[in-house]
Design an enzyme around this catalytic site. Structure first.
Site, PDB file in Angstrom:
ATOM      1  N   LYS A 137       0.781  -1.103  -0.078  1.00  0.00           N
ATOM      2  CA  LYS A 137      -0.054   0.054  -0.005  1.00  0.00           C
ATOM      3  C   LYS A 137       0.779   1.446  -0.048  1.00  0.00           C
ATOM      4  O   LYS A 137       1.766   1.240   0.583  1.00  0.00           O
ATOM      5  CB  LYS A 137      -0.851  -0.074   1.269  1.00  0.00           C
ATOM      6  CG  LYS A 137      -2.113   0.786   1.320  1.00  0.00           C
ATOM      7  CD  LYS A 137      -3.041   0.347   0.419  1.00  0.00           C
ATOM      8  CE  LYS A 137      -4.348   1.089   0.252  1.00  0.00           C
ATOM      9  NZ  LYS A 137      -5.520   0.444  -0.497  1.00  0.00           N
ATOM     10  N   GLY A 195     -26.211   2.209  -0.409  1.00  0.00           N
ATOM     11  CA  GLY A 195     -25.319   2.756  -1.156  1.00  0.00           C
ATOM     12  C   GLY A 195     -25.468   2.241  -2.544  1.00  0.00           C
ATOM     13  O   GLY A 195     -24.902   0.909  -3.016  1.00  0.00           O
ATOM     14  N   VAL A 196     -26.057   3.143  -3.391  1.00  0.00           N
ATOM     15  CA  VAL A 196     -26.064   2.712  -4.830  1.00  0.00           C
ATOM     16  C   VAL A 196     -25.136   3.470  -5.966  1.00  0.00           C
ATOM     17  O   VAL A 196     -25.745   4.227  -6.617  1.00  0.00           O
ATOM     18  CB  VAL A 196     -27.487   2.709  -5.405  1.00  0.00           C
ATOM     19  CG1 VAL A 196     -28.226   1.273  -5.186  1.00  0.00           C
ATOM     20  CG2 VAL A 196     -28.412   3.637  -4.958  1.00  0.00           C
ATOM     21  N   GLY A 197     -23.932   3.374  -5.331  1.00  0.00           N
ATOM     22  CA  GLY A 197     -22.771   4.473  -6.201  1.00  0.00           C
ATOM     23  C   GLY A 197     -22.418   3.292  -7.494  1.00  0.00           C
ATOM     24  O   GLY A 197     -23.232   2.514  -8.177  1.00  0.00           O
ATOM     25  N   HIS A 198     -21.227   3.473  -7.606  1.00  0.00           N
ATOM     26  CA  HIS A 198     -20.666   2.578  -8.661  1.00  0.00           C
ATOM     27  C   HIS A 198     -20.766   0.998  -8.443  1.00  0.00           C
ATOM     28  O   HIS A 198     -21.381   0.248  -9.106  1.00  0.00           O
ATOM     29  CB  HIS A 198     -18.961   2.628  -8.869  1.00  0.00           C
ATOM     30  CG  HIS A 198     -18.718   4.016  -9.307  1.00  0.00           C
ATOM     31  ND1 HIS A 198     -18.432   5.104  -8.665  1.00  0.00           N
ATOM     32  CD2 HIS A 198     -18.440   4.426 -10.591  1.00  0.00           C
ATOM     33  CE1 HIS A 198     -18.026   6.126  -9.452  1.00  0.00           C
ATOM     34  NE2 HIS A 198     -18.200   5.600 -10.626  1.00  0.00           N
ATOM     35  N   VAL A 199     -20.476   0.564  -7.350  1.00  0.00           N
ATOM     36  CA  VAL A 199     -20.850  -0.645  -7.064  1.00  0.00           C
ATOM     37  C   VAL A 199     -22.139  -1.310  -7.014  1.00  0.00           C
ATOM     38  O   VAL A 199     -22.526  -2.315  -7.368  1.00  0.00           O
ATOM     39  CB  VAL A 199     -19.772  -1.336  -5.901  1.00  0.00           C
ATOM     40  CG1 VAL A 199     -20.086  -2.743  -5.638  1.00  0.00           C
ATOM     41  CG2 VAL A 199     -18.228  -1.032  -6.029  1.00  0.00           C
TER      42      VAL A 199
HETATM   43  P1  NAD Z   1     -19.108   5.143  -4.615  1.00  0.00           P
HETATM   44  O1  NAD Z   1     -18.627   6.276  -4.130  1.00  0.00           O
HETATM   45  O2  NAD Z   1     -19.334   5.268  -6.077  1.00  0.00           O
HETATM   46  O3  NAD Z   1     -20.451   4.721  -4.118  1.00  0.00           O
HETATM   47  C1  NAD Z   1     -20.957   4.853  -2.656  1.00  0.00           C
HETATM   48  C2  NAD Z   1     -22.419   5.057  -2.538  1.00  0.00           C
HETATM   49  O4  NAD Z   1     -22.706   5.211  -1.211  1.00  0.00           O
HETATM   50  C3  NAD Z   1     -22.604   6.619  -3.247  1.00  0.00           C
HETATM   51  O5  NAD Z   1     -23.541   6.609  -4.192  1.00  0.00           O
HETATM   52  C4  NAD Z   1     -22.911   7.432  -1.918  1.00  0.00           C
HETATM   53  O6  NAD Z   1     -23.532   8.608  -2.150  1.00  0.00           O
HETATM   54  C5  NAD Z   1     -23.458   6.356  -1.080  1.00  0.00           C
HETATM   55  N1  NAD Z   1     -23.626   6.706   0.411  1.00  0.00           N
HETATM   56  C6  NAD Z   1     -22.693   7.607   1.110  1.00  0.00           C
HETATM   57  N2  NAD Z   1     -23.061   7.805   2.257  1.00  0.00           N
HETATM   58  C7  NAD Z   1     -24.053   6.920   2.526  1.00  0.00           C
HETATM   59  C8  NAD Z   1     -24.989   6.811   3.552  1.00  0.00           C
HETATM   60  N3  NAD Z   1     -24.937   7.288   4.850  1.00  0.00           N
HETATM   61  N4  NAD Z   1     -25.988   5.867   3.587  1.00  0.00           N
HETATM   62  C9  NAD Z   1     -26.388   5.585   2.197  1.00  0.00           C
HETATM   63  N5  NAD Z   1     -25.415   5.881   1.096  1.00  0.00           N
HETATM   64  C10 NAD Z   1     -24.586   6.517   1.402  1.00  0.00           C
HETATM   65  O7  NAD Z   1     -18.253   4.207  -4.140  1.00  0.00           O
HETATM   66  P2  NAD Z   1     -18.074   2.552  -4.912  1.00  0.00           P
HETATM   67  O8  NAD Z   1     -16.827   2.582  -5.838  1.00  0.00           O
HETATM   68  O9  NAD Z   1     -19.295   2.195  -5.235  1.00  0.00           O
HETATM   69  O10 NAD Z   1     -17.383   1.749  -3.474  1.00  0.00           O
HETATM   70  C11 NAD Z   1     -18.780   1.566  -2.572  1.00  0.00           C
HETATM   71  C12 NAD Z   1     -17.731   0.731  -1.461  1.00  0.00           C
HETATM   72  O11 NAD Z   1     -17.238  -0.472  -1.993  1.00  0.00           O
HETATM   73  C13 NAD Z   1     -16.580   1.448  -0.783  1.00  0.00           C
HETATM   74  O12 NAD Z   1     -16.623   1.132   0.630  1.00  0.00           O
HETATM   75  C14 NAD Z   1     -15.598   0.937  -1.500  1.00  0.00           C
HETATM   76  O13 NAD Z   1     -14.367   1.033  -0.790  1.00  0.00           O
HETATM   77  C15 NAD Z   1     -15.790  -0.485  -1.471  1.00  0.00           C
HETATM   78  N6  NAD Z   1     -15.109  -1.101  -2.992  1.00  0.00           N
HETATM   79  C16 NAD Z   1     -15.131  -0.787  -4.217  1.00  0.00           C
HETATM   80  C17 NAD Z   1     -14.586  -1.431  -5.080  1.00  0.00           C
HETATM   81  C18 NAD Z   1     -14.654  -0.919  -6.359  1.00  0.00           C
HETATM   82  O14 NAD Z   1     -14.521  -1.692  -7.591  1.00  0.00           O
HETATM   83  N7  NAD Z   1     -15.329   0.415  -6.738  1.00  0.00           N
HETATM   84  C19 NAD Z   1     -13.586  -2.468  -4.796  1.00  0.00           C
HETATM   85  C20 NAD Z   1     -13.642  -3.025  -3.540  1.00  0.00           C
HETATM   86  C21 NAD Z   1     -14.309  -2.237  -2.486  1.00  0.00           C
END
Ligand code: NAD
Length: 347
Positions: free
Chosen positions: A78, A178-182
């Site tokens: 890291k 959380g309905v972001g990327h993942v």
């Molecule tokens: P992202 O930022 O695109 O999505 C996170 C979502 O959570 C956002 O839509 C945000 O508005 C929402 N959010 C924030 N606070 C909130 C709350 N209090 N209640 C409900 N929703 C809330 O991030 P991501 O890339 O989708 O990743 C999501 C999680 O998965 C993170 O913890 C990240 O570390 C983990 N992760 C992601 C990946 C990846 O490939 N992107 C890989 C491993 C782990």
């Protein structure tokens, strides 16, 4: 001053201070038994160097476990940059980091993490080839989120099979925090499988998308962890399983992508005591690093990546079985299995 617990079998720790660009960064290489160490680069406004150092040590060890459990030819490492990602970024700073990574001669491969973006990674790549997760170029693998989501979907199916004895998700209710990327890609799989999807988010646009495309039902953010569901899938924040939330959880399965969902290891015991099956986060969310690995170790082959992402199902079933047989929590069992994989390759 240094939390000694964070020093556990690390192979290398380097501090880089480039006066011209202002770069102050630690790179921790935890273990390279399985291959070069890999893990994201984080940019964070740490209060002091000691906090940054402890974070690098903790996160690099976590990457060793994650890569081992995903069956990857990678160790754990890291990088952490001490700085504010909104105000302290510069081309010179990332070039200096690229030179720092290059000076380790391939012992550490970097990728994107909190506070970093694709453009930053492209600058780092002008100084070193030891960068993965690039948006374009020879072996670029692009956005890892669809692979992360697919792995979580496979993991949810494993947990549902193990806990509920069901082969599909049809008719089950999955609550996604959380309905972001993942989360968004995950909902697509869940909906496609006939599951009822409950969602919460702090961004209205993300909720609207889930309602429109996956027929999701919106749940207020302060209710999603306690809503009645077959599966709770945290895909937003860490430490959401804590002393304040654990008693109110209302799903027999917790299986989601957020990193570090347990506020601390003891919450794994409490989940087990409550009869809640927990899919260890770093195992179920490994799809992204698997995809990055496909890029890092040679010619990118999407079939190789998909095979490893599918295998998250089997890995979780092994963890669940061993957890039950030994009556110990899944998070601890996963750590031990990872340590065994690393130790056995050394032998
Ligand atoms: P992202 O930022 O695109 O999505 C996170 C979502 O959570 C956002 O839509 C945000 O508005 C929402 N959010 C924030 N606070 C909130 C709350 N209090 N209640 C409900 N929703 C809330 O991030 P991501 O890339 O989708 O990743 C999501 C999680 O998965 C993170 O913890 C990240 O570390 C983990 N992760 C992601 C990946 C990846 O490939 N992107 C890989 C491993 C782990």
């Amino acid at each position: 001053m240094i939390d000694k617990n964070q020093f556990r079998g690390h192979e290398q720790l380097a501090y880089f201070h480039d006066k011209k660009s202002g770069l102050k960064a630690f790179i921790a290489v935890h273990n390279t038994s399985l291959g070069p160490s890999a893990g994201g680069c984080r940019m964070w406004p740490y209060d002091n160097e000691i906090d940054a150092l402890n974070d690098a040590l903790r996160l690099s060890r976590g990457m060793s476990y994650k890569n081992a459990m995903a069956g990857l030819p990678l160790g754990g490492g890291k990088a952490v940059i001490i700085g504010n990602s909104k105000t302290d970024k510069s081309e010179e700073l990332f070039k200096a980091l690229g030179r720092a990574i290059n000076s380790l001669n391939g012992a550490y491969i970097t990728a994107e993490d909190v506070g970093m973006c694709e453009e930053d990674m492209m600058i780092i790549a002008t100084e070193t080839k030891h960068v993965a997760g690039l948006p374009h170029g020879d072996h670029a693998s692009g956005d890892p989120s669809p692979f992360t989501a697919k792995g979580i979907y496979n993991g949810i199916k494993a947990a549902v099979k193990y806990k509920l004895g069901r082969d599909t998700l049809e008719g089950l209710t999955v609550a996604v925090q959380g309905v972001g990327h993942v989360g968004r890609y995950l909902c697509e799989h869940l909906h496609g499988d006939g599951a009822r999807v409950l969602v919460s988010d702090i961004v209205q646009e993300n909720l609207d998308y889930a309602v429109e495309h996956f027929g999701a039902t919106i749940v207020p953010t302060d209710k999603i962890l306690s809503v009645e569901a077959d599966v709770l899938s945290p895909c937003a924040l860490g430490a959401i399983i804590n002393n304040d939330t654990i008693a109110d959880l209302n799903a027999p399965i917790i299986a989601g992508g957020a990193n570090n969902q347990l506020a601390n290891d003891s919450h794994g015991v409490r989940l087990m005591d409550r009869g809640i099956l927990f899919a260890p986060d770093y195992v179920i969310n490994a799809g992204g690093i698997i995809n990055v690995c496909g890029e890092a170790v040679g010619d990118y082959d999407v079939n190789w990546v998909n095979e490893k992402v599918e295998n998250i199902y089997n890995t979780l079933i092994h963890i669940f079985e061993r957890s039950d047989a030994e009556h110990r929590p899944t998070n601890i069992v996963a750590d031990e299995m990872a340590e065994e994989i690393i130790k056995n390759v050394k032998a």
